[in-house]
Design an enzyme around this catalytic site. Structure first.
Site, short mmCIF file in Angstrom:
data_model
loop_
_atom_site.label_atom_id
_atom_site.label_comp_id
_atom_site.label_asym_id
_atom_site.label_seq_id
_atom_site.Cartn_x
_atom_site.Cartn_y
_atom_site.Cartn_z
N LYS A 93 0.84 -1.22 0.00
CA LYS A 93 0.00 0.00 0.00
C LYS A 93 0.88 1.26 0.00
O LYS A 93 0.69 2.15 -0.82
CB LYS A 93 -0.93 0.01 1.23
CG LYS A 93 -1.86 -1.20 1.30
CD LYS A 93 -2.81 -1.13 2.47
CE LYS A 93 -2.17 -1.24 3.84
NZ LYS A 93 -1.52 -2.55 4.13
N ARG A 95 -10.37 0.10 8.33
CA ARG A 95 -9.83 -1.23 8.61
C ARG A 95 -10.83 -2.12 9.32
O ARG A 95 -10.51 -3.26 9.64
CB ARG A 95 -8.64 -1.07 9.52
CG ARG A 95 -7.33 -1.52 8.96
CD ARG A 95 -6.31 -1.09 9.96
NE ARG A 95 -5.09 -1.78 9.83
CZ ARG A 95 -4.00 -1.26 9.25
NH1 ARG A 95 -4.03 -0.09 8.69
NH2 ARG A 95 -2.90 -1.94 9.24
N ARG A 139 11.52 -5.70 5.32
CA ARG A 139 11.38 -4.25 5.09
C ARG A 139 12.33 -3.46 5.97
O ARG A 139 12.55 -3.79 7.13
CB ARG A 139 9.94 -3.81 5.38
CG ARG A 139 9.77 -2.29 5.28
CD ARG A 139 8.33 -1.86 5.26
NE ARG A 139 7.56 -2.40 6.36
CZ ARG A 139 6.25 -2.33 6.46
NH1 ARG A 139 5.55 -1.74 5.51
NH2 ARG A 139 5.63 -2.86 7.49
N ARG A 169 10.91 -1.52 11.33
CA ARG A 169 9.75 -1.05 12.08
C ARG A 169 9.52 -1.93 13.30
O ARG A 169 9.72 -3.14 13.22
CB ARG A 169 8.51 -1.08 11.17
CG ARG A 169 7.92 0.29 10.92
CD ARG A 169 6.89 0.27 9.82
NE ARG A 169 5.67 -0.43 10.17
CZ ARG A 169 4.58 -0.43 9.42
NH1 ARG A 169 4.55 0.23 8.27
NH2 ARG A 169 3.50 -1.08 9.80
N ARG A 218 -0.51 -9.35 12.94
CA ARG A 218 -1.14 -8.32 12.09
C ARG A 218 -1.90 -8.95 10.94
O ARG A 218 -2.98 -8.50 10.57
CB ARG A 218 -0.07 -7.36 11.56
CG ARG A 218 0.41 -6.39 12.64
CD ARG A 218 1.77 -5.80 12.31
NE ARG A 218 1.79 -5.05 11.07
CZ ARG A 218 2.89 -4.85 10.34
NH1 ARG A 218 4.05 -5.34 10.73
NH2 ARG A 218 2.82 -4.13 9.25
P1 AP5 Z 1 4.75 -1.65 1.94
O1 AP5 Z 1 4.40 -0.85 0.73
O2 AP5 Z 1 5.48 -1.00 3.03
O3 AP5 Z 1 3.42 -2.41 2.45
P2 AP5 Z 1 2.13 -1.84 3.20
O4 AP5 Z 1 0.94 -2.50 2.55
O5 AP5 Z 1 2.15 -0.37 3.27
O6 AP5 Z 1 2.35 -2.55 4.61
P3 AP5 Z 1 2.22 -1.96 6.08
O7 AP5 Z 1 3.00 -2.91 6.95
O8 AP5 Z 1 2.56 -0.53 6.14
O9 AP5 Z 1 0.71 -2.18 6.32
P4 AP5 Z 1 -0.04 -2.19 7.65
O10 AP5 Z 1 -1.40 -2.09 7.17
O11 AP5 Z 1 0.26 -3.35 8.52
O12 AP5 Z 1 0.62 -0.97 8.48
P5 AP5 Z 1 0.07 0.46 8.86
O13 AP5 Z 1 1.23 1.35 8.93
O14 AP5 Z 1 -1.07 0.84 8.00
O15 AP5 Z 1 5.58 -2.93 1.41
C1 AP5 Z 1 6.09 -3.88 2.32
C2 AP5 Z 1 7.46 -4.38 1.86
O16 AP5 Z 1 7.34 -5.06 0.62
C3 AP5 Z 1 8.46 -3.25 1.62
O17 AP5 Z 1 9.72 -3.65 2.06
C4 AP5 Z 1 8.45 -3.05 0.10
O18 AP5 Z 1 9.69 -2.58 -0.36
C5 AP5 Z 1 8.14 -4.46 -0.40
N1 AP5 Z 1 7.34 -4.47 -1.64
C6 AP5 Z 1 6.22 -3.71 -1.90
N2 AP5 Z 1 5.71 -4.00 -3.10
C7 AP5 Z 1 6.50 -4.99 -3.63
C8 AP5 Z 1 6.47 -5.73 -4.86
N3 AP5 Z 1 5.52 -5.52 -5.80
N4 AP5 Z 1 7.42 -6.66 -5.05
C9 AP5 Z 1 8.38 -6.88 -4.13
N5 AP5 Z 1 8.45 -6.23 -2.95
C10 AP5 Z 1 7.53 -5.29 -2.70
O19 AP5 Z 1 -0.52 0.20 10.32
C11 AP5 Z 1 0.32 -0.09 11.39
C12 AP5 Z 1 -0.49 -0.22 12.68
O20 AP5 Z 1 -1.16 1.02 12.97
C13 AP5 Z 1 -1.61 -1.27 12.67
O21 AP5 Z 1 -1.13 -2.55 12.99
C14 AP5 Z 1 -2.55 -0.70 13.74
O22 AP5 Z 1 -2.07 -0.98 15.03
C15 AP5 Z 1 -2.45 0.81 13.53
N6 AP5 Z 1 -3.47 1.31 12.61
C16 AP5 Z 1 -3.24 1.96 11.42
N7 AP5 Z 1 -4.39 2.26 10.80
C17 AP5 Z 1 -5.38 1.80 11.62
C18 AP5 Z 1 -6.80 1.77 11.51
N8 AP5 Z 1 -7.44 2.29 10.44
N9 AP5 Z 1 -7.49 1.21 12.51
C19 AP5 Z 1 -6.88 0.68 13.60
N10 AP5 Z 1 -5.54 0.65 13.75
C20 AP5 Z 1 -4.80 1.20 12.76
MG MG Z 2 2.27 1.03 4.89
#
Ligand code: AP5
Ligand code: MG
Length: 215
Positions: free
Chosen positions: A13, A89, A128, A161, A172
């Site tokens: 994402k 979410r 990552r 992270r 997660r």
């Molecule tokens: P990356 O692009 O970083 O993936 P992402 O989908 O953004 O993953 P996140 O871990 O950020 O998602 P998340 O939903 O768990 O975390 P968030 O910060 O939202 O890619 C991942 C890796 O893969 C990278 O190393 C990249 O280089 C590689 N990659 C990408 N595309 C690729 C490809 N095509 N081929 C090869 N490699 C590739 O949330 C974190 C925490 O915040 C949650 O756990 C929760 O506690 C809280 N939170 C956030 N939002 C909410 C909400 N709405 N409600 C409740 N709690 C929330």
């Molecule tokens: Mg992200």
């Protein structure tokens, strides 16, 4: 453009959001990034969010909805729309977003669902690395920096992270399957869902996303 990027942890994402923002000049709103910024700055919000995030659990709905809708009220979103990443979410959050949009006479254009299998997600999360200074994201195998441990963009230190260790990453993904996966159905019924192969190479996935956005 009023769009949501949906998909499990590690689906890409944030990675795809950077490219979408560059092409379409739309505000990128990641609730995860907002929480991490608050943790870094030691705010009350950061303190509340941190305990949930470190366990890989969701931050409580009401808190997240307030943060997200406050951000959506800013001028840039009024002018250009938004690209939401990691919000909503839960079905509750999605209903609150619908209410918010309806109250402002708006609707969603598209929900992009990035589909990636669990084994690949685990590899992406545990591999990552992110820049401590500018937040740029890398992967030790898939998208390595030119020099190990150093950000290509700003020379900052690359770190892992806090929630990217194996145990928390697994939780997660479980939380996603339980709480967030029902949104795929929710947006399919609303007629705005585009299913995209997120396991393809980066540029290929980006091409599928732009095709869906311009449909
Ligand atoms: P990356 O692009 O970083 O993936 P992402 O989908 O953004 O993953 P996140 O871990 O950020 O998602 P998340 O939903 O768990 O975390 P968030 O910060 O939202 O890619 C991942 C890796 O893969 C990278 O190393 C990249 O280089 C590689 N990659 C990408 N595309 C690729 C490809 N095509 N081929 C090869 N490699 C590739 O949330 C974190 C925490 O915040 C949650 O756990 C929760 O506690 C809280 N939170 C956030 N939002 C909410 C909400 N709405 N409600 C409740 N709690 C929330
Ligand atoms: Mg992200």
């Amino acid at each position: 453009m009023r769009t949501i990027l949906l998909g499990p942890p590690g689906a890409g994402k944030g990675t795809q959001a950077d490219r979408i923002v560059e092409k379409y000049d739309v505000p990128h709103i990641s609730t995860g990034d907002i929480f991490r910024e608050n943790i870094k700055n030691g705010t009350e919000l950061g303190k509340k969010a941190q305990e949930y995030m470190n366990r890989g659990e969701l931050v409580p709905d009401d808190l997240v909805v307030e943060i997200a809708t406050d951000r959506l009220l800013k001028d840039d979103c009024r002018e250009k729309g938004f690209l939401l990443d990691g919000f909503p979410r839960t079905v509750y959050q999605a209903e609150k977003l619908d209410e918010f949009l309806a109250a402002h006479g708006h609707r969603l254009d598209k929900v992009i669902d990035l589909e990636v299998g669990e084994a690949e997600l685990m590899k992406r999360l545990t591999g990552r690395r992110v820049c401590k200074v500018c937040g740029a994201s890398y992967h030790i195998v898939n998208i390595p920096p030119a020099k190990e441990g150093v950000c290509d963009k700003c020379g900052g230190e690359l770190i892992q992270r806090a929630d990217d260790n194996e145990e928390t990453a697994k939780n997660r993904i479980d939380v996603y399957n339980r709480e967030t996966a029902p949104l795929v159905d929710y947006y399919e019924k609303a007629g705005v869902l585009a299913r995209i192969d997120g396991a393809a190479p980066l540029e290929e996935t980006f091409g599928s996303i732009t095709a869906a956005l311009e449909e």
